[in-house]
Scaffold this motif. Structure first.
Motif, PDB file in Angstrom:
ATOM      1  N   HIS A   1       0.831  -1.200   0.000  1.00 16.23           N
ATOM      2  CA  HIS A   1       0.000   0.000   0.000  1.00 16.23           C
ATOM      3  C   HIS A   1       0.871   1.259   0.000  1.00 16.23           C
ATOM      4  N   HIS A   2       0.286   2.353  -0.470  1.00 19.21           N
ATOM      5  CA  HIS A   2       0.949   3.653  -0.433  1.00 19.21           C
ATOM      6  C   HIS A   2       0.746   4.290   0.945  1.00 19.21           C
ATOM      7  N   LEU A   3       1.721   5.107   1.358  1.00 18.63           N
ATOM      8  CA  LEU A   3       1.757   5.609   2.729  1.00 18.63           C
ATOM      9  C   LEU A   3       2.137   7.078   2.743  1.00 18.63           C
ATOM     10  N   MET A   4       1.514   7.823   3.669  1.00 16.04           N
ATOM     11  CA  MET A   4       1.895   9.222   3.872  1.00 16.04           C
ATOM     12  C   MET A   4       2.107   9.471   5.350  1.00 16.04           C
ATOM     13  N   LEU A   5       3.243  10.093   5.670  1.00 13.23           N
ATOM     14  CA  LEU A   5       3.602  10.420   7.046  1.00 13.23           C
ATOM     15  C   LEU A   5       3.719  11.929   7.178  1.00 13.23           C
TER      16      LEU A   5
ATOM     17  N   LEU B   1      -4.083  12.367  -3.225  1.00 15.40           N
ATOM     18  CA  LEU B   1      -4.251  11.822  -1.877  1.00 15.40           C
ATOM     19  C   LEU B   1      -5.240  10.673  -1.847  1.00 15.40           C
ATOM     20  N   ASP B   2      -6.193  10.683  -2.768  1.00 11.71           N
ATOM     21  CA  ASP B   2      -7.175   9.611  -2.816  1.00 11.71           C
ATOM     22  C   ASP B   2      -6.535   8.273  -3.158  1.00 11.71           C
ATOM     23  N   ARG B   3      -5.335   8.318  -3.757  1.00  7.77           N
ATOM     24  CA  ARG B   3      -4.620   7.097  -4.111  1.00  7.77           C
ATOM     25  C   ARG B   3      -3.669   6.623  -3.014  1.00  7.77           C
ATOM     26  N   VAL B   4      -3.601   7.364  -1.921  1.00  9.86           N
ATOM     27  CA  VAL B   4      -2.752   6.985  -0.784  1.00  9.86           C
ATOM     28  C   VAL B   4      -3.616   6.241   0.228  1.00  9.86           C
ATOM     29  N   ASP B   5      -3.250   5.014   0.541  1.00 14.43           N
ATOM     30  CA  ASP B   5      -4.097   4.153   1.370  1.00 14.43           C
ATOM     31  C   ASP B   5      -3.956   4.423   2.864  1.00 14.43           C
ATOM     32  N   LEU B   6      -2.742   4.754   3.309  1.00 16.14           N
ATOM     33  CA  LEU B   6      -2.465   4.901   4.737  1.00 16.14           C
ATOM     34  C   LEU B   6      -1.916   6.299   5.009  1.00 16.14           C
ATOM     35  N   ARG B   7      -2.551   7.014   5.927  1.00 15.33           N
ATOM     36  CA  ARG B   7      -2.086   8.349   6.304  1.00 15.33           C
ATOM     37  C   ARG B   7      -1.927   8.390   7.820  1.00 15.33           C
ATOM     38  N   VAL B   8      -0.749   8.777   8.254  1.00 18.56           N
ATOM     39  CA  VAL B   8      -0.439   8.769   9.687  1.00 18.56           C
ATOM     40  C   VAL B   8       0.121  10.123  10.071  1.00 18.56           C
TER      41      VAL B   8
ATOM     42  N   TYR C   1       7.726   1.938 -19.782  1.00 18.08           N
ATOM     43  CA  TYR C   1       8.505   1.407 -18.668  1.00 18.08           C
ATOM     44  C   TYR C   1       7.556   1.006 -17.542  1.00 18.08           C
ATOM     45  N   PRO C   2       7.767  -0.157 -16.934  1.00 20.32           N
ATOM     46  CA  PRO C   2       6.944  -0.522 -15.767  1.00 20.32           C
ATOM     47  C   PRO C   2       7.234   0.398 -14.600  1.00 20.32           C
ATOM     48  N   ALA C   3       6.216   0.646 -13.788  1.00 21.83           N
ATOM     49  CA  ALA C   3       6.378   1.557 -12.639  1.00 21.83           C
ATOM     50  C   ALA C   3       5.391   1.164 -11.547  1.00 21.83           C
ATOM     51  N   ARG C   4       5.484  -0.067 -11.091  1.00 22.10           N
ATOM     52  CA  ARG C   4       4.623  -0.531 -10.005  1.00 22.10           C
ATOM     53  C   ARG C   4       5.430  -0.451  -8.700  1.00 22.10           C
ATOM     54  N   PHE C   5       5.271   0.641  -7.996  1.00 20.49           N
ATOM     55  CA  PHE C   5       6.065   0.920  -6.804  1.00 20.49           C
ATOM     56  C   PHE C   5       5.156   1.249  -5.634  1.00 20.49           C
ATOM     57  N   GLN C   6       5.752   1.291  -4.457  1.00 18.13           N
ATOM     58  CA  GLN C   6       5.052   1.776  -3.271  1.00 18.13           C
ATOM     59  C   GLN C   6       5.472   3.213  -3.019  1.00 18.13           C
ATOM     60  N   LEU C   7       4.498   4.092  -2.979  1.00 16.52           N
ATOM     61  CA  LEU C   7       4.771   5.509  -2.762  1.00 16.52           C
ATOM     62  C   LEU C   7       4.730   5.824  -1.269  1.00 16.52           C
ATOM     63  N   VAL C   8       5.775   6.487  -0.785  1.00 17.81           N
ATOM     64  CA  VAL C   8       5.821   6.961   0.595  1.00 17.81           C
ATOM     65  C   VAL C   8       6.034   8.468   0.555  1.00 17.81           C
TER      66      VAL C   8
ATOM     67  N   GLY D   1     -11.855   5.484  -2.830  1.00 18.87           N
ATOM     68  CA  GLY D   1     -11.356   5.397  -1.468  1.00 18.87           C
ATOM     69  C   GLY D   1     -11.933   4.209  -0.720  1.00 18.87           C
ATOM     70  N   ALA D   2     -13.194   3.870  -1.000  1.00 17.33           N
ATOM     71  CA  ALA D   2     -13.808   2.713  -0.350  1.00 17.33           C
ATOM     72  C   ALA D   2     -13.122   1.422  -0.777  1.00 17.33           C
ATOM     73  N   VAL D   3     -12.805   1.319  -2.076  1.00 18.45           N
ATOM     74  CA  VAL D   3     -12.110   0.128  -2.567  1.00 18.45           C
ATOM     75  C   VAL D   3     -10.732   0.011  -1.914  1.00 18.45           C
ATOM     76  N   ARG D   4     -10.020   1.124  -1.830  1.00 18.23           N
ATOM     77  CA  ARG D   4      -8.690   1.086  -1.221  1.00 18.23           C
ATOM     78  C   ARG D   4      -8.781   0.777   0.271  1.00 18.23           C
TER      79      ARG D   4
END
Length: 503
Positions: A212-216, A379-386, A337-344, A465-468
């Motif tokens: 999942h993507h994460l924001m701190l 931000l809607d694509r970020v799953d976890l916000r702390v 180019y593939p770009a399947r990454f985890q965004l922090v 957001g509900a799906v995520r």
């Protein structure tokens, strides 16, 4: 016979195509003419190849030489064709069709004294040669370890043009395939170094378990960067196919190590907050090169001080976050180019960012403007916000938090459970599950869905957001060892999604 023929590979993105190189020696004024959409570097190879041939003791034809690269409509870039051009001319000049030349793909740049220098993109070129059924490939000896990663094709390394010419005639030897050493030992910092921050540590564990993507967010010095740097250490090793894919991207970018070319650990990429759109998603003249999002493929892309990054750069992340790849159209074609990454993402709560929020001197408008660069769709694509806070002095005791090795075991178990569940659907992690699959076949009970249904009815979150949120709930369920998310899992997932940034 005045026609010589050799073969090389043109790499576009991560895809390669066999290029047939023909050398025609005909009557006319001395000159070298290259046709087939060559770029500047390839045009300049005329002088490099001629000097290398002469300095190796061979005679360059004192007449008109035409070099044709086919397919003629495919743009050709770089110096990778040098040794193929030289061998085609030598074959035509001596009127000898060496059997090995017709079966071999040649890759390498020539120095003026005949030495063969390394080039970029050898791995995808060798993969293309194997896919096209070519039995043999010759590469610069400095690229031999990289080429040896590919099985099912004969790989040789060459030092000089003279050595290659002797091998073609059956009178010399080339360097054989080498045993590739495993990737460098994982040097990711240990999670136990982070003091306190239990909620943020758990969020990092959840992010690693479900991709999942994460924001701190929080004041400086609370550990945002430390946690982000330790996320990649929690991720499992790359599979064989993933390792080759990631290594191919770094090969095109020219970032591979000579000793350990195979990348077996998820990469960690942290571009500076002043980077441009081209540096982030890829770009350049002619054919686009991979950017930070592609170099972070199957790993972590960390954007520190994300509120300081340009709005256009942040918005360019939308497509790779959703599609898992970037498509870059440039003058010489479209590179994928593939770009399947985890965004922090990491950000301060405001421009002044004091340790104590009560000491903030920013006006309310300045606060909103500071984090306003992070748009709602992003931000809607970020799953976890702390939201992180300063720790008290009591946390600086002798007791340490869990180490990376301990948490990695839980992450591996959760990922294994998710992989087993989604394997019939061709999915590997919870973050990749489609919304239709979650709503139809894997929908939690009505009681468990109550908090999410209420949030949707009130307009607190979007349908995406509900799906995520459901994806995160499945990850929490896997970490707890349950077979289906319950009320607590969905409530926790919803709280992670609604924290961190006030808009």
């Amino acid at each position: 016979m005045t026609l010589g023929r050799a073969y090389s590979v043109a790499v576009c993105g991560l895809d390669g195509r066999i290029v047939e190189i023909e050398a025609d020696i005909s009557s006319g004024l001395p000159g070298i003419h290259i046709v087939g959409l060559p770029d500047t570097a390839l045009q300049e190879s005329r002088d490099r190849v001629r000097a290398a041939v002469n300095n190796c003791g061979y005679q360059w034809p004192q007449t008109r030489v035409t070099l044709a690269l086919s397919p003629a409509t495919l743009p050709k870039m770089g110096s990778v064709y040098d040794i193929a051009l030289a061998m085609a001319v030598l074959s035509a000049d001596r009127k000898v069709a060496w059997p090995r030349l017709a079966e071999t793909v040649l890759l390498g740049e020539l120095a003026l004294d005949g030495r063969v220098r390394p080039v970029k993109g050898v791995l995808p070129a060798v993969l293309a040669a194997r896919r096209e059924g070519r039995p043999t490939v010759v590469v610069p000896v400095d690229n031999l370890a990289e080429a040896s990663l590919v099985d099912g094709i004969e790989v040789w390394g060459v030092h000089t043009l003279r050595q290659l010419r002797a091998w073609m005639a059956g009178k010399g030897r080339l360097e054989q395939r080498v045993d590739v050493q495993p990737g460098a030992e994982d040097t990711t910092p240990d999670l136990a170094d982070v003091v306190g921050q239990a909620q943020a540590r758990y969020a990092v564990e959840v992010a690693a378990a479900g991709a999942h993507h994460l924001m701190l967010t929080g004041p400086p010095g609370v550990g945002k960067t430390m946690l982000a740097q330790r996320l990649s250490g929690l991720l499992p090793d790359l599979t064989e196919s993933e390792a080759l894919e990631v290594t191919a991207i770094h090969s095109v970018a020219g970032l591979l190590s000579d000793r350990t070319p195979l990348i077996t650990r998820p990469p960690f990429v942290a571009p500076h907050h002043t980077c441009t759109v081209a540096a982030m998603v890829g770009g350049g003249t002619g054919m686009a090169r991979p950017g930070a999002v592609s170099r972070a493929h199957r790993g972590v892309l960390f954007l520190d001080e994300c509120a300081e990054i340009g709005t256009s750069v942040l918005e360019a992340l939308r497509t790779p976050l959703e599609d898992g790849e970037v498509r870059l159209a440039r003058r010489d074609g479209v590179a994928r180019y593939p770009a399947r990454f985890q965004l922090v993402l990491a950000a301060n709560p405001c421009p002044c960012a004091p340790a104590d929020p009560r000491d903030c001197i920013c006006a309310p408008q300045a606060k909103r403007r500071y984090l306003g660069r992070l748009s709602g769709p992003l931000l809607d694509r970020v799953d976890l916000r702390v939201e992180m806070h300063s720790e008290r002095a009591g946390t600086f005791g002798e007791q340490q938090g869990e180490s990376t090795a301990v948490v990695r075991e839980r992450v591996a178990a959760a990922r294994a459970a998710a992989a087993e569940r989604w394997r019939p659907h061709g999915i590997g992690t919870n973050a990749e599950v489609s919304g239709s699959l979650l709503r139809r076949q894997f929908r939690p009970s009505r009681a468990a869905m109550a908090p999410l249904t209420t949030a949707l009815d009130r307009g607190v979150i979007s349908a995406r957001g509900a799906v995520r949120t459901l994806r995160v709930a499945w990850t929490l369920c896997d970490l707890a060892g349950r077979t289906s998310p319950d009320l607590q899992d969905i409530s926790t997932a919803l709280s992670f999604r609604q924290g961190g940034v006030a808009r």
